[in-house]
Design a protein around this motif. Sequence first.
Motif, short mmCIF file in Angstrom:
data_model
loop_
_atom_site.label_atom_id
_atom_site.label_comp_id
_atom_site.label_asym_id
_atom_site.label_seq_id
_atom_site.Cartn_x
_atom_site.Cartn_y
_atom_site.Cartn_z
N ARG A 247 10.61 11.38 -5.61
CA ARG A 247 11.69 12.34 -5.86
C ARG A 247 11.29 13.77 -5.46
O ARG A 247 11.76 14.72 -6.05
N ARG A 248 10.42 13.88 -4.47
CA ARG A 248 9.96 15.21 -4.07
C ARG A 248 11.09 16.05 -3.49
O ARG A 248 11.11 17.27 -3.61
N PHE A 249 12.05 15.40 -2.83
CA PHE A 249 13.15 16.11 -2.20
C PHE A 249 14.41 15.92 -3.03
O PHE A 249 14.82 14.78 -3.31
N ARG A 250 15.00 16.99 -3.42
CA ARG A 250 16.14 16.96 -4.34
C ARG A 250 17.28 16.12 -3.78
O ARG A 250 17.69 16.29 -2.63
N GLY A 251 17.79 15.22 -4.59
CA GLY A 251 18.92 14.40 -4.19
C GLY A 251 18.57 13.25 -3.28
O GLY A 251 19.48 12.58 -2.77
N VAL A 252 17.26 13.00 -3.08
CA VAL A 252 16.82 11.93 -2.18
C VAL A 252 15.80 11.06 -2.91
O VAL A 252 14.89 11.58 -3.56
N GLU A 253 15.95 9.77 -2.80
CA GLU A 253 14.95 8.84 -3.32
C GLU A 253 14.21 8.19 -2.15
O GLU A 253 14.83 7.57 -1.29
N PHE B 180 0.83 -1.20 0.00
CA PHE B 180 0.00 0.00 0.00
C PHE B 180 0.87 1.26 0.00
O PHE B 180 0.58 2.24 -0.70
N VAL B 181 1.95 1.24 0.78
CA VAL B 181 2.83 2.40 0.83
C VAL B 181 3.43 2.69 -0.55
O VAL B 181 3.54 3.85 -0.96
N ARG B 182 3.81 1.65 -1.27
CA ARG B 182 4.37 1.84 -2.61
C ARG B 182 3.38 2.58 -3.50
O ARG B 182 3.74 3.51 -4.23
N ARG B 183 2.12 2.16 -3.44
CA ARG B 183 1.11 2.85 -4.25
C ARG B 183 0.91 4.28 -3.76
O ARG B 183 0.74 5.21 -4.55
N LEU B 184 0.97 4.48 -2.45
CA LEU B 184 0.79 5.81 -1.87
C LEU B 184 1.91 6.73 -2.34
O LEU B 184 1.66 7.87 -2.75
N LEU B 185 3.15 6.26 -2.29
CA LEU B 185 4.28 7.07 -2.73
C LEU B 185 4.15 7.44 -4.20
O LEU B 185 4.45 8.56 -4.61
N SER B 186 3.71 6.49 -5.01
CA SER B 186 3.55 6.74 -6.43
C SER B 186 2.41 7.71 -6.70
O SER B 186 2.54 8.65 -7.48
N SER B 187 1.28 7.49 -6.04
CA SER B 187 0.09 8.33 -6.28
C SER B 187 0.34 9.79 -5.93
O SER B 187 -0.18 10.69 -6.58
N HIS B 188 1.15 10.02 -4.89
CA HIS B 188 1.40 11.40 -4.44
C HIS B 188 2.74 11.94 -4.94
O HIS B 188 3.18 13.00 -4.48
N ALA B 189 3.38 11.21 -5.87
CA ALA B 189 4.65 11.67 -6.46
C ALA B 189 5.67 12.05 -5.38
O ALA B 189 6.31 13.09 -5.45
N VAL B 190 5.81 11.18 -4.38
CA VAL B 190 6.70 11.47 -3.25
C VAL B 190 8.12 11.02 -3.54
O VAL B 190 9.08 11.56 -2.96
N PRO C 69 21.21 8.66 -5.74
CA PRO C 69 20.77 9.63 -4.72
C PRO C 69 20.81 9.02 -3.33
O PRO C 69 20.90 7.80 -3.16
N LYS C 70 20.76 9.88 -2.33
CA LYS C 70 20.60 9.39 -0.96
C LYS C 70 19.27 8.67 -0.86
O LYS C 70 18.30 9.00 -1.55
N GLU C 71 19.21 7.68 0.02
CA GLU C 71 18.04 6.80 0.06
C GLU C 71 17.32 6.90 1.39
O GLU C 71 17.92 6.76 2.46
#
Length: 994
Positions: free
Chosen positions: A468-474, A456-466, A795-797
């Motif tokens: 690569r929201r923070f530069r240099g961080v995945e 569910f979290v994977r879908r949540l991250l994808s749905s909200h485009a999270v 990127p940093k993870e």
Amino acid sequence: MPGDPAETGSDTRGRPVRPLFHDYQDLMRYRILHILLVATPYDRFLLEEAGELSERMMGEFRNLDLHYAPGLTGVSTGAEALSLIKRQDSINLIVTTPHVADMNPDRLAAAVKKVRDIPVVLLAWDPGELNGFTGGSHGKESAIERAFLWQGDARILQAIIKSVEDRRNVEHDTRAVGVQVILLIEDVVRHYSSFLPAMYSELLHHSQRVISEALNFSQKILRMRARPKVLLCTTFEEAQAAFDAYRDDVLGIISDVEFPLAHGEKPLPEAGALFAQNVRATHPDIPIVLHSTKPEYAQLAREVEARFLLKGSANMLDDLHTIMLEDFSFGDFVFYRKAGGEEVGRAGNLRKLEENLRTVPGESIEFHGARNHFSRWLKARTEFALAEALRPRKPEHYEGGAEELRQDLIESIAAYRYEQGQRVVADFDRITFDPAGGFHRIGAGSLGGKARGLAFVRRLLSSHAVRRRFRGVEIAIPTTAVIATDVFDHFLDHNHLRRFAIDCADDQEIAARFAAAAFPEAAARDVEAWLDKVRDPLAVRSSSLLEDSQHHPFTGVYDTLMLPNNAPTIEERRDQVILAVKRVYASTFSQNAKMYLNATSYRLEEEKMAVMLQRIVGSAHASRFYPDLSGVARSHNFYPAPATAAEDGVAAVALGLGRAIVEGGDCLRFCPRYPQNVPQLATVADMLGSTQRTFWALPLAGGAEMREESFGLETAEADGTLAAVASTYSRDNDAVYDGISRPGPRIVTFAPLLKHGLFPLAAILEVLMDKGEEGMGGPVEIEFAVNLSPRRGKPKEFGVLQMRPLALAQEHEAIELGDVQGADILCHSRSVLGNGRLEGIHDIVVVDFQRFERSKSREAAAEIARLNGELRAAHTPYLLIGVGRWGSRDPWLGIPVTWDQVSGAQVIVEAGLRDFKVTPSQGSHFFQNLTAFNVGYFTLNADDKGGSLDWAWLDAQPDESHKDHVRHLRLAEPLLVKMNGRKGEGVIVKPSPS
């Protein structure tokens, strides 16, 4: 890349704007589920040809791997048909033959329309029986939808069904997701009765090829719904109207050369060429095929840049098959240097397309890009939104020409494949396995609660485009494979272990029997194939059906094991992983798990175990592997500090692996909304007394070892990981300075992150808690790990390891505490977890405050466990009182009990040691179980204003029993416990004098 709008809208030109990903659930709303065949017994006999017609039809559907086949009912007269459709609403297609005794096809169709809107199709045996039907009807007034000719091919039934469905679904499906359309223009019944079966067979076989790349079984079924629709048109007017309606979604056109302008008119010579010219004027890249019985029209086809098929040719249908593969992009994507040039590459799926784009010559990229070949091939494979995004991209749009286009295509496809993999759980396939998907299921059973939450979290991250929201961080879920619960069932049943494990009370014997048992062979091969692509250290984690449920999260009940995954051969690595999986299976039946289950409404027989194989977030440092930090965040803070609210949340973080947090060790707690205000670091004494002194890491030289080890901070400094999280204490002026540039003792304050923004930890946690609450409909708990030292170029993870709903006690009413002072108060605390009024507790288990020694805390835990077992067996609730932090695995911080050792306590009091202030460890498994079981929890320290615990009164009570460290008291009259969950305050009132 296109966006992911929540709803389908329109762009400035009125074209639909579609979401990037589709689940296709809403496609093919109209489906033929029940056919009524109206035919004389003789006609039915001809159709059956000594075999059941319905069986032949269903067999054809099974051969094509379609997941539904319509039912079939037969009647002999029109009157029977009319009577039946009045009684049965399920009938949604009528096929009639020409020789029904009581009414002709036209009369039957007209009568049907008066009862219900059901399509009626005529199936004739001979062209002479069509009675003037030229492409579908006598004229515009006929109620018959279409006429077909039986030519001995049972596929005509499938073609009839699909043709009727397509005409009714095309408008919705094209607008919803961009389903493609093939126009077939043919007015002669005999010809389209040959074309359609061949075309639909090719389409459905093509769909099978496409869905072989689908990531799981349900996705395979649903993507069948997104196959191209075929629209049969019999006049120029009809074809033009269809093209105008769906021009941006037309995959290809197959047209007769001669056909009428309108119904009832004579065929117009060269109508097909005229139609092709109209299409070319606006859409020059649409493939067009002209067909005719006259070979001289081949030149006409060349003039309008169309392919040509000769009707009556012995190879016509085979030629049609070739054209659909090549021109309509139903086959591999073939890279050519230029038109008619040599082949320089071939791709059968998106991954291969991406690989080829990296290596083919630039002139090939230019050739295909200029002609929208990439877009058309993707559309044929139901990747509609990606195709639309790539369609406008041509070499002339890029200053860098073909090479810039190449890079843009590669990045777009790679990003799309990654995001697609984040939205579904892929069924593991040893042949097609692509590690880029990141999350796979081995087996066909349930993922279990923990893995389901991660999916569910994977879908949540994808749905909200999270991501690569923070530069240099995945921000992502680490690469994971889940061994599903059906493998667990097979393992138990094949080895006859289920009854033994339920009945056995010896954990070591269970572990030994499980380790020696045979593991399912197919699952073992899948594990080996997965490990062939995944060489990082692994966490082997439980994911039982009941884990991470709303009310009983089962945290810390089952095993998690760590593996370096660095043995020299894949066979050794496979065997080590399988042994770890067996140990997790065995923990399902441990005494700890059985005790936990006994405290719930569940039965052990109902529990099933899935196991997650998950890449550990982190980097190798010398002979160790660990992340720069791990943590647990809660969107609800049970003990908010002044100036913060419960809904602001709280996070606990530690250098290294997360064992320090989940076991209640020293870590740093802060509110993500106010990261620079950390009460735990208010004074130098607080910093020195409550921060981390050691960290956990996985030894890489341990071979098959499955446990972390503890190391001192000097090791982290030598590894280069301490600088990002530490400060330095100066003895000379009794001060703490951020960073480690000066000499002095190191203190893990996380100041470089929280104060100086080295990494946006607090901001990321705020976003995740907000989106998590939105997605789960309430407070959440998130486990995470951060790697600040990624491989070069990466990127940093920030790895999300777990998300679960947070159990909160229901505050049905505000409890009035009354007077909290005086001799009748045993305990008063302003840090209380729980809400309500508890009566009837006569028993107290108390650690003797006067005699307790920290060095004997393990012995004290054992004595408490024995008393807990006796009181639970007698169904006697009790009050537990102790010093230090309950549940800490560090014996110097408190009493290292596990949850099963105190599970009978209804209320727990946690009192600080003389030289140690207790801070509730909200990230620990012990604390999570407290909230799940609604145990009243009182915390107080010596310097708490208004807080109190009457040790003298306890000391004066007679013992029911007394061991070296623990006393059991039994009161004649019960205690009264009152907790106000809204204020976080509570009192325990002594029994009233009798």
